[in-house]
Design an enzyme around this catalytic site. Structure first.
Site, short mmCIF file in Angstrom:
data_model
loop_
_atom_site.label_atom_id
_atom_site.label_comp_id
_atom_site.label_asym_id
_atom_site.label_seq_id
_atom_site.Cartn_x
_atom_site.Cartn_y
_atom_site.Cartn_z
N SER A 213 0.86 -1.18 0.00
CA SER A 213 0.00 0.00 0.00
C SER A 213 0.90 1.23 0.00
O SER A 213 2.02 1.20 0.53
CB SER A 213 -0.90 0.01 1.24
OG SER A 213 -1.51 1.27 1.42
N TYR B 73 -0.65 -0.84 10.45
CA TYR B 73 -0.91 -1.06 9.02
C TYR B 73 0.27 -0.59 8.19
O TYR B 73 0.72 -1.29 7.27
CB TYR B 73 -2.18 -0.32 8.62
CG TYR B 73 -2.69 -0.64 7.24
CD1 TYR B 73 -3.55 -1.72 7.03
CD2 TYR B 73 -2.34 0.14 6.15
CE1 TYR B 73 -4.04 -2.00 5.76
CE2 TYR B 73 -2.82 -0.14 4.88
CZ TYR B 73 -3.67 -1.21 4.69
OH TYR B 73 -4.15 -1.49 3.43
#
Length: 267
Positions: free
Chosen positions: A153, A166
């Site tokens: 990401s 994350y």
């Protein structure tokens, strides 16, 4: 007299004869990747905890034995081992692994309020990539054309408040990818894709499907002129899994419509 090679035709079905496992394949980006694999001539196993999503994919695709649904929790070693065994029993081989599964929500409580379980949940995509690669590597080596694609990401490079776990997981996936590429080359190639903003509301199982709610400004902040779609990540994944990317390993590919290249100033 020596001569250079002639013009080579590009394969119309670059994954023909290959079997690809996509984790988190029942919804969102994972489903987009799985459909791209099928469109490229490959067979696909979709692994997911969401049985409803798995069932919906098979019902929509209607491709028979070319698609297999595997209930699987990427954070549970026994589930991963059993899932890989099921894929091999069904197809008899495994040529590619796409590690896409992980938590969808990047946010945790503020760090001092986050529990150990919160932190571990945030790292699930990194843990899952380890477990799935560990289980799949013998088959990928035996393939002769094995490839791994890890879905990271842009949060590996940019952050917003309270997304530490994350971001750590996605940054870890990038490092994991180049380290594994060195360890497993030349038998297995390993690369990472770093998506930016990808709209997945209309790529969900029927019970969660919704119409995307996007504003003109959301699209306009991307130099490509729009927010990403799951098939955008699927197309890049097909290339990296195929023989067309035979000289590509240990790399990161950012697919964010150019958004991370835009300078941002406060008004």
């Amino acid at each position: 007299m020596a001569s250079v090679p002639g013009i080579a035709k590009w394969p119309a079905q670059p994954l023909a004869g290959r079997v690809i496992l996509v984790t988190g394949g029942g919804n969102g980006i994972g489903r987009g990747i799985a459909q791209a694999v099928l469109g490229a001539g490959g067979s696909v196993a979709i692994a997911d905890r969401d049985q409803h999503g798995l069932d919906a994919c098979l019902a929509d695709w209607q491709v028979g034995q070319r698609a297999l649904a595997v209930p699987l929790d990427v954070t549970a070693p026994e589930s991963v081992e059993a899932g890989i065994a099921r894929v091999l029993a069904h197809f008899g081989r495994l040529d590619g692994l796409v590690n896409n599964a992980g938590v969808a929500d990047p946010h945790l409580p503020p760090l001092e309020a986050a529990s150990w379980d919160d932190w571990q949940r945030g790292l699930s995509s990194l843990h899952g990539a380890f477990l799935c690669c560990r289980a799949a590597l013998p088959a990928l080596r035996a393939s002769g054309q094995g490839a791994v694609v890890n879905i990271a990401s842009t949060r590996a490079h940019q952050s917003e408040p309270h997304s530490e776990a994350y971001a750590a997981a996605k940054g870890g996936l990038l490092a994991f990818s180049h380290a594994l590429a060195v360890s497993e080359g030349p038998a297995v190639r390993v690369n990472a894709i770093t998506p930016g903003w990808v709209e997945t509301a209309d790529w969900q199982a029927p019970s969660r499907w919704s119409t995307p709610q996007q504003r003109p400004i959301d699209h306009a902040q991307h130099p490509a002129g729009r927010i990403g779609q799951p098939q955008d990540i699927g197309h890049l994944t097909v290339f990296l899994l195929s023989g067309l990317a035979g000289f590509v390993t240990g790399q990161e590919f950012i697919a964010d419509g150019g958004m991370s290249r835009v300078m941002h100033y406060a008004p």
